[in-house]
Design a protein around this motif. Structure first.
Motif, mmCIF file in Angstrom:
data_model
loop_
_atom_site.group_PDB
_atom_site.id
_atom_site.type_symbol
_atom_site.label_atom_id
_atom_site.label_comp_id
_atom_site.label_asym_id
_atom_site.label_seq_id
_atom_site.Cartn_x
_atom_site.Cartn_y
_atom_site.Cartn_z
ATOM 1 N N TYR A 65 0.896 -1.165 0.000
ATOM 2 C CA TYR A 65 0.000 0.000 0.000
ATOM 3 C C TYR A 65 0.927 1.205 0.000
ATOM 4 N N THR A 66 0.999 1.926 -1.133
ATOM 5 C CA THR A 66 2.035 2.960 -1.310
ATOM 6 C C THR A 66 1.484 4.395 -1.321
ATOM 7 N N LYS A 67 0.178 4.537 -1.021
ATOM 8 C CA LYS A 67 -0.388 5.900 -1.062
ATOM 9 C C LYS A 67 -0.052 6.609 0.250
ATOM 10 N N SER A 104 11.445 -1.951 1.169
ATOM 11 C CA SER A 104 11.026 -0.951 2.139
ATOM 12 C C SER A 104 11.504 0.423 1.676
ATOM 13 N N THR A 105 11.402 1.383 2.557
ATOM 14 C CA THR A 105 11.469 2.785 2.124
ATOM 15 C C THR A 105 12.340 3.676 3.013
ATOM 16 N N ASP A 106 12.804 4.766 2.428
ATOM 17 C CA ASP A 106 13.495 5.830 3.171
ATOM 18 C C ASP A 106 12.573 6.505 4.189
ATOM 19 N N TYR A 107 11.245 6.384 3.980
ATOM 20 C CA TYR A 107 10.303 7.064 4.868
ATOM 21 C C TYR A 107 10.190 6.394 6.237
ATOM 22 N N ILE A 108 10.999 5.368 6.514
ATOM 23 C CA ILE A 108 11.030 4.816 7.884
ATOM 24 C C ILE A 108 11.916 5.693 8.776
ATOM 25 N N ARG A 157 15.824 -1.416 1.007
ATOM 26 C CA ARG A 157 15.178 -0.098 1.170
ATOM 27 C C ARG A 157 15.572 0.796 0.006
ATOM 28 N N VAL A 158 14.575 1.362 -0.652
ATOM 29 C CA VAL A 158 14.828 2.286 -1.762
ATOM 30 C C VAL A 158 14.113 3.604 -1.473
ATOM 31 N N SER A 159 14.446 4.642 -2.227
ATOM 32 C CA SER A 159 13.818 5.948 -2.006
ATOM 33 C C SER A 159 13.404 6.557 -3.342
ATOM 34 N N TRP A 160 12.321 7.306 -3.327
ATOM 35 C CA TRP A 160 11.890 8.085 -4.490
ATOM 36 C C TRP A 160 11.948 7.214 -5.777
ATOM 37 N N LEU A 161 11.264 6.100 -5.719
ATOM 38 C CA LEU A 161 11.344 5.123 -6.810
ATOM 39 C C LEU A 161 10.730 5.665 -8.106
ATOM 40 N N ASN A 168 4.846 7.684 -10.835
ATOM 41 C CA ASN A 168 5.958 8.157 -10.013
ATOM 42 C C ASN A 168 6.157 9.654 -10.282
ATOM 43 N N PHE A 169 7.083 10.243 -9.556
ATOM 44 C CA PHE A 169 7.305 11.692 -9.599
ATOM 45 C C PHE A 169 7.695 12.164 -11.011
ATOM 46 N N VAL A 170 8.539 11.419 -11.685
ATOM 47 C CA VAL A 170 8.997 11.837 -13.023
ATOM 48 C C VAL A 170 7.808 11.915 -13.972
ATOM 49 N N LEU A 183 4.599 25.552 -11.803
ATOM 50 C CA LEU A 183 4.454 24.508 -10.786
ATOM 51 C C LEU A 183 5.203 24.928 -9.548
ATOM 52 N N GLN A 184 4.702 24.509 -8.400
ATOM 53 C CA GLN A 184 5.442 24.736 -7.152
ATOM 54 C C GLN A 184 5.951 23.382 -6.671
ATOM 55 N N VAL A 185 7.223 23.328 -6.345
ATOM 56 C CA VAL A 185 7.776 22.047 -5.879
ATOM 57 C C VAL A 185 8.667 22.274 -4.655
ATOM 58 N N VAL A 186 8.524 21.389 -3.671
ATOM 59 C CA VAL A 186 9.233 21.561 -2.398
ATOM 60 C C VAL A 186 10.753 21.501 -2.575
ATOM 61 N N ASP A 187 11.402 22.438 -1.872
ATOM 62 C CA ASP A 187 12.852 22.563 -2.005
ATOM 63 C C ASP A 187 13.554 22.370 -0.652
ATOM 64 N N ASP A 188 12.821 21.753 0.291
ATOM 65 C CA ASP A 188 13.446 21.510 1.594
ATOM 66 C C ASP A 188 13.307 20.052 2.017
ATOM 67 N N GLN A 189 13.128 19.174 1.029
ATOM 68 C CA GLN A 189 13.159 17.722 1.288
ATOM 69 C C GLN A 189 14.258 17.153 0.410
ATOM 70 N N TRP A 190 15.294 16.607 1.070
ATOM 71 C CA TRP A 190 16.477 16.122 0.359
ATOM 72 C C TRP A 190 16.523 14.607 0.309
ATOM 73 N N THR A 224 16.981 17.975 -3.965
ATOM 74 C CA THR A 224 15.625 18.178 -3.438
ATOM 75 C C THR A 224 14.642 17.810 -4.557
ATOM 76 N N TRP A 225 13.383 17.676 -4.169
ATOM 77 C CA TRP A 225 12.365 17.378 -5.198
ATOM 78 C C TRP A 225 12.333 18.505 -6.227
ATOM 79 N N TYR A 226 12.545 19.760 -5.763
ATOM 80 C CA TYR A 226 12.555 20.880 -6.697
ATOM 81 C C TYR A 226 13.676 20.703 -7.727
HETATM 82 C C1 LIG Z 1 3.134 16.638 -7.438
HETATM 83 C C2 LIG Z 1 3.948 17.530 -6.539
HETATM 84 C C3 LIG Z 1 4.599 17.001 -5.429
HETATM 85 N N1 LIG Z 1 5.316 17.810 -4.631
HETATM 86 C C4 LIG Z 1 6.029 17.243 -3.477
HETATM 87 C C5 LIG Z 1 5.233 16.365 -2.542
HETATM 88 C C6 LIG Z 1 6.300 15.485 -1.947
HETATM 89 O O1 LIG Z 1 6.901 16.147 -0.869
HETATM 90 C C7 LIG Z 1 7.286 15.336 -3.083
HETATM 91 C C8 LIG Z 1 7.153 14.045 -3.867
HETATM 92 O O2 LIG Z 1 5.825 13.854 -4.282
HETATM 93 P P1 LIG Z 1 5.191 12.422 -4.476
HETATM 94 O O3 LIG Z 1 3.730 12.523 -4.456
HETATM 95 O O4 LIG Z 1 5.863 11.761 -5.635
HETATM 96 O O5 LIG Z 1 5.746 11.841 -3.117
HETATM 97 P P2 LIG Z 1 5.586 10.662 -2.218
HETATM 98 O O6 LIG Z 1 4.323 9.955 -2.433
HETATM 99 O O7 LIG Z 1 5.870 11.181 -0.882
HETATM 100 O O8 LIG Z 1 6.783 9.687 -2.710
HETATM 101 C C9 LIG Z 1 7.142 8.649 -1.856
HETATM 102 O O9 LIG Z 1 6.458 7.465 -2.193
HETATM 103 C C10 LIG Z 1 6.617 6.469 -1.219
HETATM 104 C C11 LIG Z 1 5.824 5.255 -1.667
HETATM 105 C C12 LIG Z 1 8.013 6.238 -0.816
HETATM 106 O O10 LIG Z 1 8.336 5.175 -0.276
HETATM 107 C C13 LIG Z 1 8.984 7.385 -0.865
HETATM 108 O O11 LIG Z 1 10.327 6.966 -1.075
HETATM 109 C C14 LIG Z 1 8.634 8.440 -1.883
HETATM 110 O O12 LIG Z 1 9.039 8.122 -3.191
HETATM 111 O O13 LIG Z 1 7.077 16.445 -3.964
HETATM 112 C C15 LIG Z 1 5.453 19.175 -4.904
HETATM 113 O O14 LIG Z 1 6.128 19.904 -4.157
HETATM 114 N N2 LIG Z 1 4.824 19.684 -6.002
HETATM 115 C C16 LIG Z 1 4.058 18.935 -6.820
HETATM 116 O O15 LIG Z 1 3.478 19.458 -7.809
#
Ligand SMILES: Cc1cn([C@H]2C[C@H](O)[C@@H](COP(=O)(O)OP(=O)(O)O[C@H]3O[C@@H](C)C(=O)[C@@H](O)[C@H]3O)O2)c(=O)[nH]c1=O
Ligand SMILES: NC(=O)C1=CN([C@@H]2O[C@H](COP(=O)(O)OP(=O)(O)OC[C@H]3O[C@@H](n4cnc5c(N)ncnc54)[C@H](OP(=O)(O)O)[C@@H]3O)[C@@H](O)[C@H]2O)C=CC1
Length: 295
Positions: A65-67, A104-108, A157-161, A168-170, A183-190, A224-226
């Protein structure tokens, strides 16, 4: 020939596993893949029946369950898949003698901003877990359930798959980049993205080498995600304005760690491992997506 069962076959990582194992160079594996319709992991009896009948050497569990945000509301659902079903899989691993490869995940990890300076190479495998959201909590409990029930496991354990399949994010950024001008994207999550092709290749190596235990796998580099979004648009040639914002400005139901880099020293010490740079991983993924869109 090793009999391998793949669970969660229709997810982003599950599809990558299927595609890579279908290639001839991996013909040493006899694979049976199950998506959630064919085998619901939370159906304890069916799970035991299938695994008893198949008697596999390895079970690769890509189901979860990845939401992240929805886990805050639907904690029961997340627990059932990420903890209860995983505990049952681990119990069966011991009973039926198969290796359980689980993700598993970096979010632990807690991911306080100060950890960026304290642990510049990232969190090591033995760093204490202390998740700050429900998804992370269930994934950590799932890990513990495995360790409590079997020694025959690999937890990766993987991160940001991200990869060509699933969501996925890409892929989200590429879609939003077409729909919006800003678009606004977070710049304080590394952290650092992990690419599904690289995950499967490294996991196959670990399986060949009969490695057990917990390993971190991600790409080299820290962004960062940004910065990740900016790189996606620049490389893909998409013109869109991206504004860096803080986590407070981009509200989400679940909190995310400010720092969640995984240290990959342990996996890199295993012969045959291949940890790539995130730039290289992103180039590869964008060209895969580009070829798919031309089909
Ligand atoms: C779509 C979007 C996201 N964001 C942010 C939200 C979040 O902090 C970050 C990434 O967004 P996501 O919805 O892809 O994030 P998220 O669902 O948190 O991704 C996570 O998924 C789980 C399953 C994991 O295990 C993690 O490693 C990680 O990859 O970017 C923005 O700032 N702007 C945007 O337009
Ligand atoms: N995505 C990410 O950024 C990250 C993922 N991970 C971990 O990596 C692993 C793979 O993730 P990913 O491929 O992205 O996940 P996806 O969400 O893409 O795929 C998960 C799969 O699990 C299946 N599933 C869910 N519930 C059940 C169930 N009860 N029985 C059987 N199958 C079920 C889903 O099927 P259906 O859609 O039909 O419900 C889906 O196909 C997971 O363990 C995840 O926690 C770790 C770090 C980052």
């Amino acid at each position: 020939m090793k009999d391998l069962i793949l669970l969660g076959a229709s997810g982003q990582l599950g599809q990558e596993w299927q595609q890579i194992l279908d290639k001839e160079d991996f013909s040493q594996f006899n694979i049976a893949a199950y998506d959630s319709d064919q085998l619901d992991l939370t159906d304890k009896h069916k799970l035991a029946e299938v695994l008893q009948e198949r008697n596999p050497d390895v079970v690769v569990n890509c189901a979860a369950y990845t939401k992240v945000d929805e886990s805050e509301k639907h904690i029961k659902q997340a627990e059932t898949v990420n903890v209860k079903a995983v505990a049952e899989l681990a119990r069966l691993s011991e009973e039926l003698n198969f290796k359980l490869l689980h993700y598993s995940t970096d979010y632990i990890f807690p991911g306080g901003e100060e950890d960026k300076q304290r642990f510049p190479k990232g969190y090591t495998e033995d760093h204490p877990a202390d998740p700050i959201n429900k998804y992370g909590e269930t994934k950590w409990k799932g890990e513990q359930a495995i360790r409590d029930n079997t020694d025959n496991y690999l937890i990766i354990r993987v991160s940001w798959l991200c990869g060509q399949f699933g969501s996925n994010f890409v892929k989200t950024m590429l879609k939003l980049g077409k729909e919006r001008s800003t678009l606004q994207v977070v710049d304080d999550q590394w952290g650092s993205p992990t690419f599904t092709t690289n995950v499967v290749e490294n996991c196959i190596n670990l399986l060949y080498r009969e490695v057990k235990g917990t390993y971190h796998l991600t790409s080299e580099g820290l962004i960062t995600w940004y910065e990740f979004a900016r790189a996606i648009f620049d490389k893909a040639g998409v013109e869109v304005k991206v504004e860096p914002v803080s986590s407070d400005q981009f509200e989400t139901m679940a909190d995310r760690p400010h720092y969640s880099k995984l240290c990959t020293d342990k996996i890199e010490a295993v012969p045959g491992s291949n940890v790539i740079n995130w730039n290289q991983g992103l180039d590869n993924l964008l060209s895969q997506l580009d070829s798919l869109s031309r089909l």
